[in-house]
Design a protein around this motif. Structure first.
Motif, short mmCIF file in Angstrom:
data_model
loop_
_atom_site.label_atom_id
_atom_site.label_comp_id
_atom_site.label_asym_id
_atom_site.label_seq_id
_atom_site.Cartn_x
_atom_site.Cartn_y
_atom_site.Cartn_z
N PHE A 14 0.82 -1.19 0.00
CA PHE A 14 0.00 0.00 0.00
C PHE A 14 0.87 1.26 0.00
O PHE A 14 0.64 2.19 -0.76
CB PHE A 14 -0.90 -0.03 1.24
N CYS A 15 1.91 1.25 0.87
CA CYS A 15 2.73 2.46 0.94
C CYS A 15 3.48 2.68 -0.35
O CYS A 15 3.69 3.82 -0.77
CB CYS A 15 3.72 2.36 2.10
N LEU A 18 0.93 4.05 -3.03
CA LEU A 18 0.17 5.26 -2.76
C LEU A 18 0.89 6.48 -3.34
O LEU A 18 2.09 6.61 -3.23
CB LEU A 18 0.01 5.44 -1.25
N ILE A 302 -8.38 12.71 8.09
CA ILE A 302 -7.63 11.47 8.29
C ILE A 302 -7.54 11.16 9.78
O ILE A 302 -7.72 10.01 10.22
CB ILE A 302 -6.22 11.59 7.69
N ASN A 306 -8.94 7.83 11.76
CA ASN A 306 -8.04 7.10 12.65
C ASN A 306 -8.67 6.89 14.03
O ASN A 306 -8.67 5.80 14.58
CB ASN A 306 -6.78 7.95 12.81
N GLU B 97 -2.30 2.06 7.73
CA GLU B 97 -2.42 2.63 6.39
C GLU B 97 -2.73 4.10 6.47
O GLU B 97 -2.13 4.91 5.77
CB GLU B 97 -3.52 1.92 5.60
N THR B 98 -3.67 4.47 7.34
CA THR B 98 -4.01 5.88 7.40
C THR B 98 -2.85 6.68 7.96
O THR B 98 -2.62 7.80 7.52
CB THR B 98 -5.25 6.14 8.26
N ASN B 99 -2.09 6.10 8.88
CA ASN B 99 -0.94 6.83 9.38
C ASN B 99 0.07 7.07 8.28
O ASN B 99 0.61 8.15 8.13
CB ASN B 99 -0.25 6.04 10.51
N GLN B 100 0.28 6.01 7.49
CA GLN B 100 1.20 6.14 6.38
C GLN B 100 0.73 7.23 5.42
O GLN B 100 1.50 8.02 4.92
CB GLN B 100 1.30 4.82 5.62
N LYS B 101 -0.57 7.24 5.21
CA LYS B 101 -1.10 8.22 4.26
C LYS B 101 -0.88 9.63 4.79
O LYS B 101 -0.55 10.53 4.04
CB LYS B 101 -2.59 7.98 4.03
N GLN B 102 -1.03 9.79 6.10
CA GLN B 102 -0.79 11.09 6.69
C GLN B 102 0.66 11.48 6.50
O GLN B 102 0.97 12.61 6.14
CB GLN B 102 -1.11 11.03 8.18
N GLU B 104 2.74 10.41 4.21
CA GLU B 104 2.98 10.68 2.80
C GLU B 104 2.51 12.08 2.44
O GLU B 104 3.11 12.78 1.66
CB GLU B 104 2.18 9.68 1.94
N TYR B 105 1.37 12.46 3.02
CA TYR B 105 0.76 13.71 2.63
C TYR B 105 1.64 14.88 3.00
O TYR B 105 1.68 15.89 2.32
CB TYR B 105 -0.59 13.82 3.31
N TYR B 106 2.37 14.72 4.12
CA TYR B 106 3.27 15.81 4.48
C TYR B 106 4.52 15.75 3.62
O TYR B 106 5.31 16.61 3.60
CB TYR B 106 3.67 15.70 5.95
#
Lengths: 317, 106
Positions: A14-15, A18, A302, A306, B97-102, B104-106
């Motif tokens: 996923f990482c 993305l 987000i 969470n 996953e959501t942490n990773q997305k956060q 990544e977003y930064y």
């Protein structure tokens, strides 16, 4: 355990897959692409942005004097819908029983009298910039010993406050219209809430997403057919590429496609052009009403998602 | 007229547990989870995550009534008998996953 291995591999995948790309960004709007998430997650973000990110909005209106033609309740309703430029993260939620203090309430005052000055009429419309912020708390006179707010300290000293103080986001919103002799004197108390209670607390004008259209040419389209194809599309998706002496049609800007299906109208065209959507590429557009910047709104969404997951996990274990 | 208070959408009243778990009587390794005060936002994501796991045979969610704010998730899983742990793992991966997305977003 087998599923443990599965999950960690999935996260790495996923990482890796993305991708977030910001197309355009300004004070109010943001348009960005997210590639590699699922439709359920994209929809969850859209729902959270509309309904669960908190903002401040006027909830209680104490009317001292209203001699205008606008009824009290209509005026109160309109005041509630005004977007307030205050960062909701600096404030706490307030329940019905709690006292209003500087941590959970913002107090505004409107005190407008319409007068005639010779030929001219002053203050014939009450606009949102005439709504003054009261950082010291309520100024309503004491009657029956009820104190409306008990501010321990002035809100001016709140850390993180903008230099100009708290006001309505747009100064030119007409709240009411007056004629000479009419006056409006009221106090509005704004508290923190989220869109699922009432739409006035929604931080976005709208938040929407669409999936990237995918336009495929099933066969080589050349010459006159290519020119016809370029003409057909109203948004300029196709372009002509000169390969040697032959003009070939290519898909230049699939992003502009609105799926209007003009390119597949006519005989045989639907065999030549195929229109679908890329399953995991989402184009988000967030239009903020001003309380928070749009990119901040998305990171807040987000965080909220969470928190929701955390809450369910802790309940389970 | 029939609509309950808007606060009922997310405030879990005293004494009610947020997540309830019932094993299915007729089928082995199947269970029904009831999440109080949740809606499609979480339900759809849970269902999607359960679908991704290859050992889960069946996963679905529904809101039995639009005015009663609860989500019922039904899952049928071959390999694992303790479905609670299964959901645990899935939620953990999701939050990562959501942490990773956060990040990544930064």
């Amino acid at each position: 355990m087998a599923y443990g291995v599965d999950n960690s591999l999935r996260i790495e995948d996923f990482c890796k897959n993305l991708r977030v790309e910001i197309i355009s960004m300004n004070e109010e709007d943001i348009e960005f692409d997210i590639v590699g998430i699922d439709a359920a997650i994209a929809n969850a973000f859209r729902r959270i942005l509309i309904a669960e990110v908190p903002t401040m909005a006027i909830e209680k209106v104490y009317i001292a004097n209203n001699t205008s033609v606008i009824q009290d309740e209509v005026l109160a309703h309109r005041l509630g819908l005004l977007p307030i430029k205050a960062d909701p993260r600096l404030f706490d939620y307030k329940s019905e029983e709690e006292n209003a203090n500087e941590k959970n309430t913002i107090v505004f005052k409107i005190d407008v009298v319409c007068t005639r000055k010779g030929e001219r009429v002053l203050n014939s419309s009450v606009t949102s910039d005439q709504m003054k912020w009261l950082p010291e708390g309520s100024e309503m006179p004491f009657n029956t010993m009820t104190k409306f707010t008990s501010f321990g300290s002035s809100q001016k000293n709140l850390p993180g406050l903008p230099a100009e103080g708290i006001s309505c986001q747009y100064p030119d919103i007409i709240v009411a219209k007056l004629r000479p002799g009419q006056a409006i004197e009221l106090e509005g108390h704004a508290i923190k809430g989220s869109g699922n209670i009432h739409a006035k607390w929604s931080p976005v004008a709208t938040a929407r997403y669409r999936m990237l259209p995918e336009v495929n040419l099933m066969e080589d389209i050349q010459g006159k057919l290519a020119e016809e194809l370029v003409q057909k599309c109203p948004t300029g998706v196709f372009d002509i590429e000169d390969v040697g002496t032959v003009k070939k049609a290519i898909v230049a800007r699939p992003r502009n496609c609105t799926l209007c299906r003009e390119c597949v109208r006519g005989t045989d065209w639907d065999k030549r052009v195929q229109l679908t959507r890329v399953k995991d590429h989402f184009i988000f557009t967030i239009e903020s009403t001003g309380a928070l910047r749009p990119e901040v709104l998305f990171t807040e969404a987000i965080k909220i998602l969470n928190e929701k997951c955390h809450r369910i996990i802790t309940e389970l274990s | 007229m029939n609509a309950p208070d808007r606060y009922e959408r997310f405030v879990v009243p005293e004494g009610m547990k947020k997540v309830a778990y019932e094993r299915d009587m007729k089928v082995m390794n199947a269970a029904t989870f009831t999440l109080q005060r949740e809606d499609h936002t979480i339900g759809n994501i849970l269902r999607m995550q359960l679908h991704r796991d290859p050992s889960v045979l069946f996963a679905g969610y529904k809101l039995p009534h639009p005015l009663q704010y609860r989500v019922v998730v039904k899952a049928y899983n071959l390999a694992i008998t303790d479905l609670t742990k299964e959901l645990d793992h899935l939620k953990a991966t999701f939050e990562q996953e959501t942490n990773q997305k956060q990040a990544e977003y930064y």
